[in-house]
Design a protein around this motif. Structure first.
Motif, short mmCIF file in Angstrom:
data_model
loop_
_atom_site.label_atom_id
_atom_site.label_comp_id
_atom_site.label_asym_id
_atom_site.label_seq_id
_atom_site.Cartn_x
_atom_site.Cartn_y
_atom_site.Cartn_z
N ASP A 1 44.78 8.37 -14.41
CA ASP A 1 44.54 7.59 -15.85
C ASP A 1 45.44 5.98 -15.99
OD1 ASP A 1 42.60 8.12 -14.79
OD2 ASP A 1 41.52 9.60 -16.16
N GLU A 2 46.16 6.87 -16.14
CA GLU A 2 48.08 6.23 -17.40
C GLU A 2 48.46 5.19 -16.58
OE1 GLU A 2 47.55 9.63 -16.99
OE2 GLU A 2 47.40 10.12 -18.95
N LEU A 3 49.02 5.41 -15.21
CA LEU A 3 48.85 4.01 -14.78
C LEU A 3 47.93 2.93 -14.09
CD1 LEU A 3 51.29 3.63 -12.48
CD2 LEU A 3 50.56 5.17 -10.66
N HIS A 4 46.35 3.67 -13.68
CA HIS A 4 45.54 2.26 -13.64
C HIS A 4 45.55 1.77 -14.70
CE1 HIS A 4 42.05 0.54 -13.26
NE2 HIS A 4 41.61 0.95 -12.06
N GLU A 5 45.76 2.59 -15.83
CA GLU A 5 46.29 1.37 -16.94
C GLU A 5 46.53 0.71 -17.00
OE1 GLU A 5 43.86 -0.51 -20.49
OE2 GLU A 5 43.10 0.77 -18.61
N GLU A 6 48.19 0.83 -17.00
CA GLU A 6 49.39 0.23 -17.19
C GLU A 6 48.85 -1.32 -15.54
OE1 GLU A 6 51.18 -0.16 -18.79
OE2 GLU A 6 50.30 1.71 -19.90
N ILE A 7 48.66 -0.68 -14.65
CA ILE A 7 47.83 -1.71 -13.35
C ILE A 7 47.33 -2.49 -14.09
CG2 ILE A 7 47.66 -1.92 -11.00
CD1 ILE A 7 48.65 0.86 -10.54
N ARG A 8 46.46 -2.32 -15.02
CA ARG A 8 45.06 -3.32 -15.01
C ARG A 8 45.77 -4.31 -16.67
NH1 ARG A 8 42.39 -4.88 -19.22
NH2 ARG A 8 43.39 -2.52 -20.48
N LYS A 9 46.34 -3.81 -16.77
CA LYS A 9 47.17 -4.89 -17.86
C LYS A 9 48.11 -5.87 -17.38
CE LYS A 9 48.71 -1.53 -20.81
NZ LYS A 9 49.44 0.05 -21.84
N ALA A 10 49.07 -5.39 -16.32
CA ALA A 10 49.95 -5.60 -16.08
C ALA A 10 49.21 -7.12 -14.99
CB ALA A 10 50.71 -5.19 -15.05
N SER A 11 47.77 -6.59 -14.32
CA SER A 11 47.15 -7.63 -13.35
C SER A 11 46.41 -8.27 -14.26
CB SER A 11 46.52 -6.68 -12.87
OG SER A 11 45.28 -6.25 -13.60
N THR A 12 46.74 -8.41 -15.49
CA THR A 12 45.88 -9.62 -16.16
C THR A 12 46.89 -10.18 -16.99
OG1 THR A 12 44.31 -8.29 -17.43
CG2 THR A 12 44.75 -10.02 -18.43
N ALA A 13 48.26 -10.19 -16.80
CA ALA A 13 49.33 -10.40 -16.94
C ALA A 13 49.54 -11.68 -16.04
CB ALA A 13 50.35 -9.99 -18.41
N MET A 14 49.45 -10.78 -14.83
CA MET A 14 50.36 -11.78 -13.95
C MET A 14 49.09 -12.12 -13.42
SD MET A 14 53.18 -10.56 -13.71
CE MET A 14 53.94 -11.35 -12.28
N VAL A 15 48.03 -12.17 -13.62
CA VAL A 15 46.48 -13.12 -12.82
C VAL A 15 46.46 -12.97 -11.38
CG1 VAL A 15 45.18 -15.78 -12.62
CG2 VAL A 15 47.63 -15.02 -13.88
N ARG A 16 46.70 -11.07 -11.55
CA ARG A 16 46.10 -10.47 -10.09
C ARG A 16 44.78 -10.07 -10.32
NH1 ARG A 16 52.29 -9.55 -9.94
NH2 ARG A 16 53.36 -11.71 -8.51
N SER A 17 44.39 -9.31 -9.04
CA SER A 17 43.50 -8.39 -9.11
C SER A 17 44.39 -7.16 -9.09
CB SER A 17 42.35 -8.87 -7.54
OG SER A 17 43.82 -7.75 -6.90
N ILE A 18 43.35 -6.29 -9.62
CA ILE A 18 43.94 -4.16 -9.70
C ILE A 18 44.64 -4.07 -8.40
CG2 ILE A 18 43.66 -2.17 -10.28
CD1 ILE A 18 41.74 -2.78 -12.85
N ASN A 19 44.60 -4.58 -7.73
CA ASN A 19 44.04 -4.06 -6.30
C ASN A 19 45.37 -4.83 -5.74
OD1 ASN A 19 42.40 -2.19 -6.08
ND2 ASN A 19 40.92 -3.82 -5.17
N SER A 20 45.47 -5.59 -6.32
CA SER A 20 46.43 -6.45 -5.97
C SER A 20 47.71 -6.92 -6.00
CB SER A 20 46.37 -8.56 -5.84
OG SER A 20 45.59 -9.26 -4.99
N GLN A 21 47.87 -6.52 -7.38
CA GLN A 21 48.78 -5.69 -8.36
C GLN A 21 49.37 -4.93 -8.10
OE1 GLN A 21 50.13 -8.06 -10.89
NE2 GLN A 21 51.68 -6.52 -10.99
#
Length: 68
Positions: A8-28
């Motif tokens: 869950d922790e990694l998923h949350e970091e991916i979610r935050k990064a995907s927002t910053a990088m303007v990508r979907s969570i899957n793309s990130q």
């Protein structure tokens, strides 16, 4: 296509990064997996070297702004 289980922790970091990088969570996730795989296969290359090589292989003509 498959399912990858992550914490869950990694998923949350991916979610935050995907927002910053303007990508979907899957793309990130896919981006990080690809860069990580390339880094492991090419341990002497820096992150910048890996990105430059990927852009070169995609025939992207980007001007180096440090030359200005």
């Amino acid at each position: 296509m498959g399912i990858v289980k992550i914490s869950d922790e990694l998923h949350e970091e991916i979610r935050k990064a995907s927002t910053a990088m303007v990508r979907s969570i899957n793309s990130q996730s896919e981006y990080w997996i690809k860069i990580g795989m390339l880094a492991e296969l090419n341990p002497t290359m820096t992150y910048s070297d890996i990105i430059k090589e990927q852009l070169r292989q995609a025939d992207v003509k980007a001007k180096d702004v440090s030359d200005e």
